[in-house]
Design an enzyme around this catalytic site. Structure first.
Site, short mmCIF file in Angstrom:
data_model
loop_
_atom_site.label_atom_id
_atom_site.label_comp_id
_atom_site.label_asym_id
_atom_site.label_seq_id
_atom_site.Cartn_x
_atom_site.Cartn_y
_atom_site.Cartn_z
N LYS A 238 12.39 -2.24 6.23
CA LYS A 238 13.07 -1.49 5.01
C LYS A 238 14.53 -0.84 5.42
O LYS A 238 15.64 -1.06 4.88
CB LYS A 238 12.38 -0.51 4.05
CG LYS A 238 11.28 -1.16 3.12
CD LYS A 238 10.92 -0.26 2.18
CE LYS A 238 9.64 -1.15 1.42
NZ LYS A 238 8.85 -0.52 0.63
N LYS B 114 6.02 -12.65 0.03
CA LYS B 114 4.99 -11.98 -0.53
C LYS B 114 5.27 -11.72 -2.01
O LYS B 114 6.45 -11.23 -2.31
CB LYS B 114 4.61 -10.85 -0.01
CG LYS B 114 3.22 -9.98 -0.32
CD LYS B 114 2.98 -8.92 0.35
CE LYS B 114 3.52 -7.64 -0.62
NZ LYS B 114 2.88 -6.55 -0.13
N LYS C 25 6.33 -6.41 -6.25
CA LYS C 25 6.96 -5.61 -7.46
C LYS C 25 8.23 -5.27 -7.61
O LYS C 25 8.92 -5.21 -8.95
CB LYS C 25 6.11 -4.18 -7.72
CG LYS C 25 4.68 -4.44 -8.17
CD LYS C 25 3.94 -3.30 -8.62
CE LYS C 25 3.87 -2.23 -7.27
NZ LYS C 25 2.76 -1.05 -7.63
P1 AMP Z 1 2.09 -2.38 -4.02
O1 AMP Z 1 2.57 -3.34 -4.99
O2 AMP Z 1 2.94 -2.44 -2.82
O3 AMP Z 1 2.21 -0.80 -4.66
O4 AMP Z 1 0.56 -2.71 -3.66
C1 AMP Z 1 -0.57 -2.37 -4.43
C2 AMP Z 1 -1.75 -3.19 -3.78
O5 AMP Z 1 -1.54 -4.30 -4.19
C3 AMP Z 1 -1.86 -2.80 -2.30
O6 AMP Z 1 -3.32 -2.85 -2.05
C4 AMP Z 1 -1.11 -4.11 -1.95
O7 AMP Z 1 -1.71 -4.39 -0.44
C5 AMP Z 1 -1.72 -4.97 -2.77
N1 AMP Z 1 -0.73 -6.26 -2.95
C6 AMP Z 1 0.57 -5.94 -3.19
N2 AMP Z 1 1.28 -7.18 -3.45
C7 AMP Z 1 0.50 -8.10 -3.06
C8 AMP Z 1 0.34 -9.59 -2.87
N3 AMP Z 1 1.55 -10.28 -3.16
N4 AMP Z 1 -0.80 -10.20 -2.74
C9 AMP Z 1 -2.08 -9.47 -2.33
N5 AMP Z 1 -1.95 -8.16 -2.56
C10 AMP Z 1 -0.84 -7.45 -2.95
#
Ligand code: AMP
Ligand code: TRP
Length: 338
Positions: free
Chosen positions: A125, A205, A208
């Protein structure tokens, strides 16, 4: 010696405690659902669960205050709609329990700079955007989230494993300096679907923070939107519909199909033998639409009265605050504070 307050017990054996966190930013997508939320739900009866809506982590990137507040409610609503059961799991907002910020400071003071500088998420980042001290310190706050509740297991996507390992290192360091205090947590990484990729670019990946229209399917997307995003997903110019990791586009779509339906890989491949990508995508869109339908309708019911979700979050924090405060008091005492 562990002295924590036990929330739930199963017969004579104590259930293991699971803790995970999720940021109330952006739009929750099927990657979050398949990679994280769904696992939390299916294993909830087996464990004593705590789910933290990490608003303090969210402000490491500047947020619009009104939107942040509404995103916290939306995320809580989605978690309950997805199947989080208040009898088995505690959902709360990180900033409602001030022990998180307090413990972070204490952990900061015993974490070597080198450990934090190794964190790949921050390194990546900081190469791309202007970063602040909070973002650098993000893993210490995450360690506090985990260590305040005598957590046994931390279910996360692959990308967060390094942060959980850091929490373990910090806990061990504290224990070796001040005596046994923290339980050492273990990361749990789901075997399939740990990484759902972007529909517009299957080498990245699903995230969000990506805003392109075709990137992610969000949990509250309408059937039309789900269909058009699925039909537009990037694949390749080959024909065969097979689970081949070297063909990231079709592989990602097949994994999504597998995780929504629970059908085996062999059976899925047989089902689409001789069919084209368009046929498969059409079916996949139906599977996702149907898969999300119950969640979407429960979400509408739960959020019809805005104050209802707020009251659930107040209740969630009040139930687990005593655990965090007890650990924090022990920690302060050991360090010589107060
Ligand atoms: P975040 O969106 O980074 O706040 O992640 C929230 C949860 O979702 C965490 O446990 C991440 O590791 C999981 N996560 C986020 N993006 C993905 C993705 N593309 N595939 C699988 N798990 C994800
Ligand atoms: N950093 C995690 C993520 O972005 C969210 C998080 C914060 C978390 N605190 C946590 C996850 C504690 C597990 C445990 O996905």
């Amino acid at each position: 010696m562990q002295t924590g307050i036990v929330l739930e017990t199963k017969g004579a054996t104590m259930k293991k405690r699971v803790l995970s966190g999720i940021q109330p930013t952006g739009n929750i997508h099927i990657g979050n659902y398949l990679g994280a939320i769904k696992h939390w739900i299916t294993s909830q009866a087996e464990f004593d669960n705590i789910f933290c809506i990490v608003d303090l982590h969210a402000i490491t990137v500047t947020q619009n205050p009104k939107i942040l507040k509404s995103k916290i409610r939306e995320l809580a609503g989605l978690l309950f709609a997805a199947g989080i059961d208040r009898k088995l799991s505690h959902v709360f907002v990180q900033s409602h329990i001030s022990a998180h910020a307090e413990l972070t400071w204490i952990l900061n003071c015993l974490t070597p700079m080198g450990w934090m500088q190794r964190m790949t998420q921050f390194k990546e980042k900081s190469q791309k955007e202007q970063v602040n001290v909070g973002l650098f310190d993000y893993p210490a706050l995450m360690a506090a989230d985990i260590l305040l509740y005598e957590t046994d297991l931390v279910p996360v996507g692959e990308d967060q494993k390094q942060h959980v390992e850091l929490a373990r290192d910090i806990a061990q360091r504290f224990n070796s300096i001040y005596g046994e205090t923290f339980k050492i947590p273990e990361p749990v990484i789901p075997e399939t679907g740990a990484r759902i990729m972007g529909l517009d670019d299957p080498t990245k990946k699903m995230s969000k923070s990506e805003t392109q229209q075709g990137h992610a399917i969000h949990l509250l997307d309408s059937p039309d939107v789900i269909r058009s995003k699925t039909m537009g997903a990037v694949t390749d110019s080959l024909r065969e519909i097979r689970f081949d990791e070297n063909r990231p586009g079709i592989y990602n779509l097949l994994v999504i199909y597998e995780l929504f339906t629970g059908i085996s890989r062999a059976e899925i491949e047989a089902r689409f033998e001789g069919k084209g990508y368009a046929d498969f995508k059409k079916d996949l869109a139906d599977v996702i639409i149907e898969g999300l339908k119950p969640l979407q309708s429960r979400y509408r019911d739960l959020t019809a009265d805005e104050s209802y979700i707020d009251s659930l979050l107040v209740e969630g924090a009040s139930k687990i605050r005593p655990i965090a405060e007890k650990i924090l008091t022990t920690v302060k005492d050991k360090v010589g504070l107060g």
